[in-house]
Scaffold this motif. Structure first.
Motif, PDB file in Angstrom:
ATOM      1  N   UNK A 214       0.872  -1.277  -0.049  1.00  0.00           N
ATOM      2  CA  UNK A 214      -0.172   0.202   0.065  1.00  0.00           C
ATOM      3  C   UNK A 214       0.832   1.237   0.049  1.00  0.00           C
ATOM      4  N   UNK A 223       0.192  12.735   0.938  1.00  0.00           N
ATOM      5  CA  UNK A 223      -0.728  13.756   1.268  1.00  0.00           C
ATOM      6  C   UNK A 223      -1.647  13.168   2.396  1.00  0.00           C
ATOM      7  N   UNK A 224      -2.579  14.022   2.793  1.00  0.00           N
ATOM      8  CA  UNK A 224      -3.268  13.736   4.020  1.00  0.00           C
ATOM      9  C   UNK A 224      -4.778  13.795   3.752  1.00  0.00           C
ATOM     10  N   UNK A 225      -5.510  12.846   4.311  1.00  0.00           N
ATOM     11  CA  UNK A 225      -6.823  12.674   4.115  1.00  0.00           C
ATOM     12  C   UNK A 225      -7.428  13.911   4.971  1.00  0.00           C
TER      13      UNK A 225
ATOM     14  N   UNK B 105     -12.634   4.080   7.369  1.00  0.00           N
ATOM     15  CA  UNK B 105     -12.450   5.241   6.001  1.00  0.00           C
ATOM     16  C   UNK B 105     -11.223   5.509   5.980  1.00  0.00           C
ATOM     17  N   UNK B 109      -7.912   4.843   2.950  1.00  0.00           N
ATOM     18  CA  UNK B 109      -7.254   5.853   2.460  1.00  0.00           C
ATOM     19  C   UNK B 109      -5.901   5.888   2.840  1.00  0.00           C
ATOM     20  N   UNK B 118      -4.064  13.722  -4.330  1.00  0.00           N
ATOM     21  CA  UNK B 118      -4.763  14.875  -3.832  1.00  0.00           C
ATOM     22  C   UNK B 118      -6.007  14.567  -2.767  1.00  0.00           C
ATOM     23  N   UNK B 119      -6.363  15.448  -2.003  1.00  0.00           N
ATOM     24  CA  UNK B 119      -7.586  15.171  -0.859  1.00  0.00           C
ATOM     25  C   UNK B 119      -8.747  14.992  -1.530  1.00  0.00           C
ATOM     26  N   UNK B 122      -8.812  11.624  -3.096  1.00  0.00           N
ATOM     27  CA  UNK B 122      -8.848  10.552  -2.209  1.00  0.00           C
ATOM     28  C   UNK B 122     -10.121  10.466  -1.472  1.00  0.00           C
ATOM     29  N   UNK B 123     -10.931  11.203  -1.219  1.00  0.00           N
ATOM     30  CA  UNK B 123     -12.253  11.298  -0.864  1.00  0.00           C
ATOM     31  C   UNK B 123     -13.124  10.358  -1.643  1.00  0.00           C
TER      32      UNK B 123
END
Lengths: 258, 290, 263
Positions: A214, A223-225, B105, B109, B118-119, B122-123
């Protein structure tokens, strides 16, 4: 939820505050009294931390922490109060033990330091999700690997305890007594070691592979969720903390120059 | 060009004196679903790991031949390219939970954060993957609190969200209960429907027969054959390799019920169809059950 | 032969979440399979039988005696249990040491122990491998070591927790023979299983657990005949039974041999 983390989301102001603000708070609480050398500053920060913990509704949770360190503090009082080299003025005595004013005063100072550090750490640890804390550090260039180890320990240790329970059951069902006096329990513990080590080795290797596929070792920029948590209040808080540290530093330099 | 190719693949684990993989060659087209069968120790897991690029990278050991993904050699890809190309799902769902996240969730991710998606995207991807595998309703759950089947689907979602072209599943249902197995097999079917090339190692031959376009039979690290389920399971020598045919095939073999191609049926539906046909033509042997 | 009576068994870790909600049954000599969803209470149930958990209500009688009064060693000499993952159990450096550990713990006399170990090793096809280190063996072989080390204790009841998990054809075949062997000796076998074909092939009685209760309890044929009830417990019929149903046959057939026998 099985996690050994002390954190619990209570939806309070402290929960919403950015981890950085709380980290900076620890720095302020520790450095200001140390830099200025003013005893009252230490006491004021202890009071402030207690107040914060109260508003964060986690004051109760600090009690066990204080209980554990209370023993150390007591030892400090006894040793310093009775045996400190500068001891001259007796204050009171318990049987043959005489306590001196100088030693007790010194112990009092140490306890202030300990309490101050402990409580300010509690402000951070009891109100911050470990993963948020690490994420904020990783954003600032902290190693993601180290961060991962730190966070996952909170989740994986409880899972390992569960495996340990199964292994214990497997031996108990072969007739091993695992309850009883210390010797029985110590004897019962030995056969558990190799299965526990073995299973955690296997699990760790598998988990390492799962992380690898992963992209854990990807050299991309992470990057950050979740977006960075930083409210307007955080800006003021951090500015205030920095101002306090700066003025304490200024005070120190001033004293030194004079 | 073939999507996945193995060329004279050889591998020996460090400290071992037998080859875990012994001169394996095959090629697989894009979108195919390939079953991998064989007794324990026959090399199924090693092959899965070689396809996912973990052998030789992760294990070291002696390695020969190559695995080509889309014509590129897996052993030479960097971690970043590799995990976008191929995903791997393991037997034990529990060991695939990273332990770094507090909700399902966030867990899904995890990989996307690592490769810097990118955020916004990602969502979108996490949501898509979780909805596809029917676990979106568990998004706020603590990962370790999920059932085995849910946890395994979360692991698959985490891999799927990385958008790999190939997904390798190493006995993904062996630790699950019947309901969990069903959930995961449905999930694999969905992946296959999305044009992903699938490799599936599994002991349950009925499932292999129902799912796979072709099946690879391994024995002592060698590839004995790679063929359609009907052709493979119609072989007479399966027992010598420590595997058995699906019960339907075994039954059809005893009763000598064959399809037009002369092969035995391998799935429930096919067996039913052939048996029904035989009954209509009054082929005798099945009338006792009327 | 042991007789195990279970009277109104209740169990919960937390009062608000009951895991077993009143289980009542008598286990006899028939090889018995326990099936059902994960979380239905199967593992909790066998742990209670084995005295690893204490019931919050009801009791378990082993030949008329409440097992709550028995020590771990005493109970171990009556009921053996093979855990799912052999790695949770094996800790000795040789197969022999591992297999003889249980008999030693329950205080089996030396000469009987030698015979029992020998027999157990034979049943698990480990003869000749006594001095091997179990950690150098493959998963299937380690499973056999774990099974042999319980067989060697010569208990009159043996419990298996998902014995076929991660086993290949050969491994399953051996486990099948072991269970049949035990039944042949008049021992009671209880196994938690997810593999319906295996249950149909090897067991005589089937108990279906659902949400902490017994949903069905009967002969393997009775239970597998009832498609609708099985579906309620999220279970399927064995493959042969499904095929026969699809073909519209009236009888309930459990395995290939049975169908062929009819011809």
């Amino acid at each position: 939820m099985k996690s050994i983390s002390l954190y619990e989301d209570k939806g309070t102001f402290l929960n919403r505050t950015a981890p950085e603000s709380k980290l900076l708070y620890i720095l302020t609480a520790v450095s200001v009294p140390a830099l200025t050398g003013i005893e009252w500053a230490g006491i004021a920060f202890i009071a402030l931390s207690a107040l914060l913990l109260l508003t964060g509704r986690v004051l109760k949770k600090t009690l066990p922490v204080l209980g554990v360190s209370g023993f150390i503090m007591l030892t400090v009082v006894v040793i310093q109060g009775m045996f400190r080299r500068e001891n001259m003025t007796p204050v009171f005595s318990l049987g043959p033990c005489v306590f001196y004013r100088e030693g007790l005063y010194f112990a009092f100072q140490i306890i202030l330091h300990i309490l101050n550090i402990l409580l300010s750490f509690c402000v951070l640890m009891l109100t911050t999700k470990p993963s948020d804390l690490i994420e904020s550090l990783v954003r600032r260039g902290f190693s993601p690997r180290f961060g991962y180890v730190f966070v996952s320990v909170f989740q994986i240790i409880p899972q390992m305890t569960e495996t340990m329970g199964i292994i214990m059951d497997a031996q108990r069902s072969r007739g091993m007594e695992t309850e009883g006096n210390l010797l029985t329990r110590a004897k019962a513990f030995l056969p558990l070691i190799s299965p526990v080590v073995m299973s955690s080795l296997v699990n760790t290797r598998e988990r390492a592979m799962a992380l690898e596929v992963r992209g854990f070792n990807s050299r991309c920029k992470k990057s950050f969720l979740n977006p960075r948590v930083k409210t307007a209040a955080d800006r003021y808080i951090q500015a205030m903390e920095l101002a306090l540290i700066a003025s304490a530093l200024g005070w120190r330099i001033l004293l030194w120059l004079m | 060009m073939a999507h996945v190719t193995a060329l004279h693949l050889k591998y020996k684990y460090p400290g071992s004196d037998t080859l875990a993989l012994h001169d394996i060659s095959f090629s697989v087209e894009r979108g195919e679903c390939i079953g991998i069968i064989g007794e324990n120790g026959s090399g199924k897991s090693s092959l899965c790991q070689a396809l996912a690029g973990l052998i030789p990278g992760f294990y070291k050991g002696a390695y020969g031949g190559k695995v080509l993904l889309d014509g590129q050699e897996a052993a030479h890809m960097d971690a970043d390219t590799l995990c976008r190309k191929v995903g791997l799902v393991f037997q034990n769902p529990f060991n695939q939970v990273t332990g770094a996240k507090l909700t399902a969730y966030e867990e899904v991710a995890f990989g996307l954060e690592n490769i810097g998606v990118p955020r916004e995207e990602m969502h979108a991807r996490v949501r898509e993957a979780m909805e596809l595998l029917h676990i979106y309703e568990y998004r706020e759950h603590y990962p370790f609190d999920l059932s085995g089947g849910q946890m395994q689907r979360m692991a698959i979602a985490g891999v799927f969200a990385m958008r790999p072209e190939i997904i390798v599943l190493d006995e993904p249902v062996s630790q699950l209960d019947p309901q969990g197995r069903k959930e995961v097999f449905e999930a694999i079917r969905t992946l296959s429907g999305h044009g992903i090339t699938i490799f599936l190692a599994e002991h349950n031959m009925e499932q292999i027969a129902a799912f796979c376009d072709r099946v690879a039979l391994l024995h002592e690290g060698r590839l004995i054959c790679m063929d359609t389920p009907a052709r493979l399971f119609s072989r007479d020598d399966l027992e010598t390799y420590g595997v058995e045919a699906p019960v339907f095939t075994k039954l059809a073999r005893v009763l000598q019920v064959r399809g037009q191609d002369g092969l035995f049926p391998v799935t429930l539906e096919e067996t039913k169809r052939l048996f029904m046909e035989k009954r209509q033509t009054g082929a005798g042997v099945l009338e006792w059950l009327e | 032969m042991a007789r195990i009576e279970i009277e109104d068994l209740y169990f919960s870790y937390r009062p608000e979440e009951e895991i077993l909600k009143g289980v009542r049954l008598t286990l006899d000599q028939r090889p018995t399979a326990i099936i059902g969803q994960n979380g239905a209470g199967k593992t909790t149930f066998v742990k209670l039988l084995k005295g690893l958990l204490r019931p919050t209500g009801g009791r378990i009688l082993l030949d008329g005696q409440d097992i709550a009064g028995l020590s771990a060693a005493k109970l171990a000499s009556r009921i053996g249990m093979v855990f799912q993952n052999p790695n949770d159990q094996i800790f000795k450096n040789t197969v022999m040491a591992e297999v003889s550990f249980g008999p030693r713990q329950i205080g089996m006399p030396e000469d009987k122990m030698r015979i029992c170990c020998q027999k157990a090793l034979e049943a698990a096809r480990l003869t000749g491998l006594e001095e091997k280190n179990p950690y150098d063996m493959g998963l299937s072989a380690r499973k056999m070591v774990a099974i042999a080390s319980i067989l060697a204790m010569d208990t009159d009841t043996v419990i298996f927790d998902e014995p076929t998990i991660a086993q290949d054809h050969v491994g399953k075949e051996r486990i099948r023979q072991i269970i049949r062997g035990l039944a042949g000796e008049g021992k009671s076998v209880i196994a938690i299983l997810h593999d319906m074909d295996f249950v149909a092939d090897v067991f005589e009685r089937v108990i279906v657990f659902m949400e902490g209760r017994i949903l069905m309890d009967g002969s393997v044929r009775e239970v597998f005949a009832d498609r609708d009830m099985l579906e309620r417990a999220y279970l399927e019929q064995p493959n042969v039974t499904r095929l026969c149903h699809e073909l519209g046959y009236r009888g309930v057939y459990l395995k290939v041999e049975e169908l062929l026998h009819e011809t």
